[in-house]
Write a protein that holds these residues in place. Structure first.
Motif, PDB file in Angstrom:
ATOM      1  N   SER A 190       0.845  -1.022  -0.201  1.00  0.00           N
ATOM      2  CA  SER A 190       0.066   0.007   0.138  1.00  0.00           C
ATOM      3  C   SER A 190       0.779   1.218   0.050  1.00  0.00           C
ATOM      4  O   SER A 190       1.995   1.125   0.456  1.00  0.00           O
ATOM      5  CB  SER A 190      -0.956  -0.079   1.240  1.00  0.00           C
ATOM      6  N   TRP A 191       0.283   2.284  -0.298  1.00  0.00           N
ATOM      7  CA  TRP A 191       1.011   3.533  -0.222  1.00  0.00           C
ATOM      8  C   TRP A 191       1.114   4.191   1.200  1.00  0.00           C
ATOM      9  O   TRP A 191       2.172   4.931   1.199  1.00  0.00           O
ATOM     10  CB  TRP A 191       0.259   4.700  -1.200  1.00  0.00           C
ATOM     11  N   ASN A 192       0.485   3.809   2.188  1.00  0.00           N
ATOM     12  CA  ASN A 192       0.427   4.546   3.406  1.00  0.00           C
ATOM     13  C   ASN A 192       1.495   3.673   4.301  1.00  0.00           C
ATOM     14  O   ASN A 192       1.745   4.259   5.386  1.00  0.00           O
ATOM     15  CB  ASN A 192      -0.850   4.457   4.058  1.00  0.00           C
ATOM     16  N   ALA A 193       1.943   2.541   4.069  1.00  0.00           N
ATOM     17  CA  ALA A 193       3.180   1.981   4.492  1.00  0.00           C
ATOM     18  C   ALA A 193       3.700   0.997   3.846  1.00  0.00           C
ATOM     19  O   ALA A 193       3.991  -0.021   3.814  1.00  0.00           O
ATOM     20  CB  ALA A 193       2.327   0.843   5.866  1.00  0.00           C
ATOM     21  N   PRO A 194       4.598   1.716   2.764  1.00  0.00           N
ATOM     22  CA  PRO A 194       5.218   1.149   1.862  1.00  0.00           C
ATOM     23  C   PRO A 194       6.198   0.149   2.124  1.00  0.00           C
ATOM     24  O   PRO A 194       6.270  -0.697   1.699  1.00  0.00           O
ATOM     25  CB  PRO A 194       5.692   2.301   0.897  1.00  0.00           C
ATOM     26  N   LEU A 195       7.158   0.608   3.212  1.00  0.00           N
ATOM     27  CA  LEU A 195       8.110  -0.147   3.631  1.00  0.00           C
ATOM     28  C   LEU A 195       7.722  -1.436   4.258  1.00  0.00           C
ATOM     29  O   LEU A 195       8.313  -2.479   3.887  1.00  0.00           O
ATOM     30  CB  LEU A 195       9.256   0.388   4.353  1.00  0.00           C
ATOM     31  N   LEU A 196       6.932  -1.178   5.246  1.00  0.00           N
ATOM     32  CA  LEU A 196       6.321  -2.244   6.156  1.00  0.00           C
ATOM     33  C   LEU A 196       5.720  -3.316   5.278  1.00  0.00           C
ATOM     34  O   LEU A 196       6.027  -4.484   5.372  1.00  0.00           O
ATOM     35  CB  LEU A 196       5.460  -1.626   7.373  1.00  0.00           C
ATOM     36  N   ASP A 197       4.817  -2.914   4.488  1.00  0.00           N
ATOM     37  CA  ASP A 197       3.900  -3.899   3.688  1.00  0.00           C
ATOM     38  C   ASP A 197       5.012  -4.615   2.436  1.00  0.00           C
ATOM     39  O   ASP A 197       4.771  -5.871   2.304  1.00  0.00           O
ATOM     40  CB  ASP A 197       2.922  -3.150   2.854  1.00  0.00           C
ATOM     41  N   ALA A 198       5.863  -3.957   1.883  1.00  0.00           N
ATOM     42  CA  ALA A 198       6.781  -4.427   0.975  1.00  0.00           C
ATOM     43  C   ALA A 198       7.738  -5.619   1.875  1.00  0.00           C
ATOM     44  O   ALA A 198       7.980  -6.514   1.351  1.00  0.00           O
ATOM     45  CB  ALA A 198       7.744  -3.502   0.249  1.00  0.00           C
ATOM     46  N   ALA A 199       8.368  -5.190   2.974  1.00  0.00           N
ATOM     47  CA  ALA A 199       9.186  -6.127   3.756  1.00  0.00           C
ATOM     48  C   ALA A 199       8.430  -7.296   4.023  1.00  0.00           C
ATOM     49  O   ALA A 199       8.988  -8.426   3.872  1.00  0.00           O
ATOM     50  CB  ALA A 199       9.787  -5.295   4.820  1.00  0.00           C
ATOM     51  N   ASP A 200       7.212  -7.096   4.782  1.00  0.00           N
ATOM     52  CA  ASP A 200       6.473  -8.230   5.104  1.00  0.00           C
ATOM     53  C   ASP A 200       6.147  -9.178   3.834  1.00  0.00           C
ATOM     54  O   ASP A 200       6.228 -10.337   4.127  1.00  0.00           O
ATOM     55  CB  ASP A 200       5.035  -7.700   5.819  1.00  0.00           C
ATOM     56  N   GLY A 201       5.448  -8.723   2.931  1.00  0.00           N
ATOM     57  CA  GLY A 201       5.284  -9.460   1.670  1.00  0.00           C
ATOM     58  C   GLY A 201       6.356 -10.086   1.185  1.00  0.00           C
ATOM     59  O   GLY A 201       6.432 -11.328   0.838  1.00  0.00           O
ATOM     60  N   VAL A 202       7.535  -9.289   0.901  1.00  0.00           N
ATOM     61  CA  VAL A 202       8.563 -10.055   0.026  1.00  0.00           C
ATOM     62  C   VAL A 202       9.311 -10.965   1.216  1.00  0.00           C
ATOM     63  O   VAL A 202       9.657 -12.134   0.720  1.00  0.00           O
ATOM     64  CB  VAL A 202       9.730  -8.920  -0.183  1.00  0.00           C
ATOM     65  N   LEU A 203       9.561 -10.671   2.551  1.00  0.00           N
ATOM     66  CA  LEU A 203      10.157 -11.611   3.320  1.00  0.00           C
ATOM     67  C   LEU A 203       9.477 -12.645   3.602  1.00  0.00           C
ATOM     68  O   LEU A 203      10.068 -13.692   3.661  1.00  0.00           O
ATOM     69  CB  LEU A 203      10.617 -10.929   4.552  1.00  0.00           C
TER      70      LEU A 203
END
Length: 93
Positions: A41-54
């Motif tokens: 999402s745009w409002n928590a891009p780092l957390l959401d990306a890290a959670d999904g990718v990792l």
């Protein structure tokens, strides 16, 4: 941003911990998907990306990261170290 980075680190620790316990489920045979698409999402891009990718990588899946349009710099900052390490590994000694 510091809070989001801290939560992203927590997500990485959680993904690693859950991966260690996949085989603890009686009768379960973990079969990772061949590819996972992560669209944070745009409002928590780092957390959401890290959670999904990792989480996907920990499960053994390949990953495609498609950042939210409003947060493209987040994925660029995360991929720069990877590009640099890949370039060092590919360069002749």
């Amino acid at each position: 941003a510091d809070g989001e980075v801290s939560r992203a680190v927590d997500a990485a620790v959680h993904a690693a911990d859950r991966t260690r316990h996949l085989e603890d489920i009686n009768g379960a045979v973990p079969v990772p998907p061949r590819l996972t698409v992560v669209v944070p999402s745009w409002n928590a891009p780092l957390l959401d990306a890290a959670d999904g990718v990792l989480t996907a990588l920990a499960a053994g899946s390949g990953v495609v990261l498609q950042p939210a349009t409003a947060a493209r710099r987040t994925s660029a900052s995360g991929s720069a170290p990877r590009r640099a390490s890949t370039a060092r590994a590919a360069s002749p000694p």
